[in-house]
Design an enzyme around this catalytic site. Sequence first.
Site, PDB file in Angstrom:
ATOM      1  CE  LYS A 178      19.517 -15.804  61.916  1.00  0.00           C
ATOM      2  NZ  LYS A 178      20.008 -16.839  61.003  1.00  0.00           N
ATOM      3  CG  ASP A 183      22.737 -14.749  59.962  1.00  0.00           C
ATOM      4  OD1 ASP A 183      22.332 -15.708  59.298  1.00  0.00           O
ATOM      5  OD2 ASP A 183      22.462 -13.568  59.660  1.00  0.00           O
TER       6      ASP A 183
HETATM    7  P1  NDP Z   1      28.851 -12.830  56.154  1.00  0.00           P
HETATM    8  O1  NDP Z   1      28.815 -11.774  57.175  1.00  0.00           O
HETATM    9  O2  NDP Z   1      29.969 -13.806  56.169  1.00  0.00           O
HETATM   10  O3  NDP Z   1      28.809 -12.185  54.683  1.00  0.00           O
HETATM   11  C1  NDP Z   1      27.734 -11.403  54.275  1.00  0.00           C
HETATM   12  C2  NDP Z   1      28.003 -10.905  52.871  1.00  0.00           C
HETATM   13  O4  NDP Z   1      26.834 -10.241  52.389  1.00  0.00           O
HETATM   14  C3  NDP Z   1      29.123  -9.898  52.796  1.00  0.00           C
HETATM   15  O5  NDP Z   1      29.747  -9.985  51.546  1.00  0.00           O
HETATM   16  C4  NDP Z   1      28.379  -8.569  52.951  1.00  0.00           C
HETATM   17  O6  NDP Z   1      29.064  -7.451  52.395  1.00  0.00           O
HETATM   18  C5  NDP Z   1      27.105  -8.851  52.187  1.00  0.00           C
HETATM   19  N1  NDP Z   1      26.014  -8.037  52.741  1.00  0.00           N
HETATM   20  C6  NDP Z   1      25.530  -8.079  54.010  1.00  0.00           C
HETATM   21  N2  NDP Z   1      24.554  -7.181  54.185  1.00  0.00           N
HETATM   22  C7  NDP Z   1      24.423  -6.557  53.007  1.00  0.00           C
HETATM   23  C8  NDP Z   1      23.579  -5.531  52.537  1.00  0.00           C
HETATM   24  N3  NDP Z   1      22.654  -4.960  53.342  1.00  0.00           N
HETATM   25  N4  NDP Z   1      23.708  -5.147  51.237  1.00  0.00           N
HETATM   26  C9  NDP Z   1      24.630  -5.735  50.420  1.00  0.00           C
HETATM   27  N5  NDP Z   1      25.459  -6.705  50.817  1.00  0.00           N
HETATM   28  C10 NDP Z   1      25.361  -7.118  52.076  1.00  0.00           C
HETATM   29  O7  NDP Z   1      27.438 -13.585  56.248  1.00  0.00           O
HETATM   30  P2  NDP Z   1      27.048 -15.025  55.743  1.00  0.00           P
HETATM   31  O8  NDP Z   1      27.745 -15.358  54.484  1.00  0.00           O
HETATM   32  O9  NDP Z   1      27.141 -15.940  56.902  1.00  0.00           O
HETATM   33  O10 NDP Z   1      25.484 -14.833  55.462  1.00  0.00           O
HETATM   34  C11 NDP Z   1      24.960 -14.424  54.200  1.00  0.00           C
HETATM   35  C12 NDP Z   1      23.488 -14.808  54.103  1.00  0.00           C
HETATM   36  O11 NDP Z   1      23.354 -16.214  54.291  1.00  0.00           O
HETATM   37  C13 NDP Z   1      22.577 -14.167  55.154  1.00  0.00           C
HETATM   38  O12 NDP Z   1      21.303 -13.937  54.591  1.00  0.00           O
HETATM   39  C14 NDP Z   1      22.459 -15.267  56.220  1.00  0.00           C
HETATM   40  O13 NDP Z   1      21.286 -15.145  56.977  1.00  0.00           O
HETATM   41  C15 NDP Z   1      22.422 -16.496  55.318  1.00  0.00           C
HETATM   42  N6  NDP Z   1      22.759 -17.746  55.986  1.00  0.00           N
HETATM   43  C16 NDP Z   1      24.004 -17.925  56.567  1.00  0.00           C
HETATM   44  C17 NDP Z   1      24.307 -19.128  57.159  1.00  0.00           C
HETATM   45  C18 NDP Z   1      25.660 -19.413  57.702  1.00  0.00           C
HETATM   46  O14 NDP Z   1      25.915 -20.591  58.052  1.00  0.00           O
HETATM   47  N7  NDP Z   1      26.577 -18.455  57.780  1.00  0.00           N
HETATM   48  C19 NDP Z   1      23.308 -20.213  57.267  1.00  0.00           C
HETATM   49  C20 NDP Z   1      22.081 -19.942  56.563  1.00  0.00           C
HETATM   50  C21 NDP Z   1      21.829 -18.736  55.976  1.00  0.00           C
HETATM   51  P3  NDP Z   1      29.794  -6.389  53.370  1.00  0.00           P
HETATM   52  O15 NDP Z   1      30.995  -7.114  53.910  1.00  0.00           O
HETATM   53  O16 NDP Z   1      30.120  -5.240  52.508  1.00  0.00           O
HETATM   54  O17 NDP Z   1      28.787  -6.069  54.445  1.00  0.00           O
END
Ligand code: NDP
Length: 447
Positions: free
Chosen positions: A128, A168
């Site tokens: 990671k 991510d």
């Molecule tokens: P994105 O950046 O596309 O979206 C993240 C979302 O989560 C946004 O809506 C963001 O809101 C919100 N968010 C992020 N940090 C915080 C926080 N500290 N408090 C509240 N809301 C938060 O990321 P992904 O959708 O790709 O990833 C989301 C999760 O899924 C993560 O845990 C990631 O590790 C996991 N994941 C992702 C994969 C992938 O293929 N993308 C694969 C496996 C796991 P805002 O825009 O306001 O920050």
Amino acid sequence: MFKTEYVKRVYSEVEAKDPHQPEFLQAVREVLESLEVVAQQNPAIEKNAILERMVEPERLIQFRVSWMDDAGKVQVNRGFRVQFNSAIGPYKGGLRFHPTVTASVVKFLGFEQVLKNSLTGLPMGGAKGGSNFNPKGKSDAEVMRFCQSFMTELTKHIGQFTDVPAGDIGVGGREIGYMYGQYKRLQNEVAGVLTGKGLSYGGSLARTEATGYGLCYYVQEALKVLKSDSFEGKTVVISGSGNVAIFATEKATQLGAKVVALSDSGGYIYDKNGIDLDLVKAIKLERRGRISEYCTQRDAEYHEGKGIWGIPCDIALPCATQNELDGEDAKLLVKNGCIAVAEGANMPCTPEATEYFLEKDVVYAPGKATNAGGVAVSGLEMTQNSMRLAWTFEEVDTRLRDIMINIFQASAQAAEKYGMPGNLLAGANIAGFEKVAAAMLEQGVSY
Ligand code: NDP
């Protein structure tokens, strides 16, 4: 807490070495709790210090990322890559760009990634990385300059047979494109060194959808086997509104559910008629806007801050970030009749929440199993790159569904084998671990 001297010792050594890494310690503790019974029944694990080696990354790289903003001012961020375990294949795992990224966060994510990648059945080790850089509010040119600087260092440590990063939080198609362009320029080679690439230069169909879709395939199978039920007619609450949340919403809706809520770090929306996903995609994917904008165009409620888990639902899918659903949220969900909680994000439920779900017989599915669809399709992207061909959407989607069903079955069987039927958390940890441990034993003390 731990019952055996061996696991107690392993954990206290990690605690002593990294007392200021709470996320990493939380992930290690949860996994060791599940593996205690496996270590008890397999003395080779202690004899060969397998757990001690599992909790120590093979390599942790930290570096300076300097770049110039649009005002001509030099900015400095911190970059990381943790190459955790290569026992079963080249390192593989995403890059996160978010102000909260620290060594602790990349280590917890890398540690989980080892087991997750093993669960997919594909030959991928775990890694990671990322940076405390915040892409929010930056111009495209600033993001490009940052990505180029980040890759200038990262390129020394990655390669198609060594380590293959992906996206991510904060790293989507735009960032992958900029980093890939820089890698190619520095190495003068076209190789599948990053996944999540654009379709015009080696990306895989269905990679964008994979994590959210895979999450729903897993839940559909778990509901069928454990509750003789399905998504059909269910009310679903999903946190986040990024890549995972959006495509989980799409698939859950296709499977007959009604998704009524989404969120971002500012607050959450509640649309009792069901989320209009085209509108969400326009706001979040096209305009990079805030979820609150949804309510300017639809008859829906917006609430600032946390609180999304207070909305009554049958199924909850936390898809934002770590520790976003705590013990109090878990109690609310169960009180309101929630029957299943599956993690789209990594470690979104606190240990108190997880414990409560298991105690109350809620179907609880951990992220390392349920969100493995993203890395699984990344693995399929690597295969297509090596073969110099591209599969159709349907071909990739079918493989994804099969992988997710296999992950559920492997987890359920492992839980059963060690006397914890229905405990999908322990099952995922054990099933992921067994393959990695076997490979480490067969390869001797190489790392
Ligand atoms: P994105 O950046 O596309 O979206 C993240 C979302 O989560 C946004 O809506 C963001 O809101 C919100 N968010 C992020 N940090 C915080 C926080 N500290 N408090 C509240 N809301 C938060 O990321 P992904 O959708 O790709 O990833 C989301 C999760 O899924 C993560 O845990 C990631 O590790 C996991 N994941 C992702 C994969 C992938 O293929 N993308 C694969 C496996 C796991 P805002 O825009 O306001 O920050």
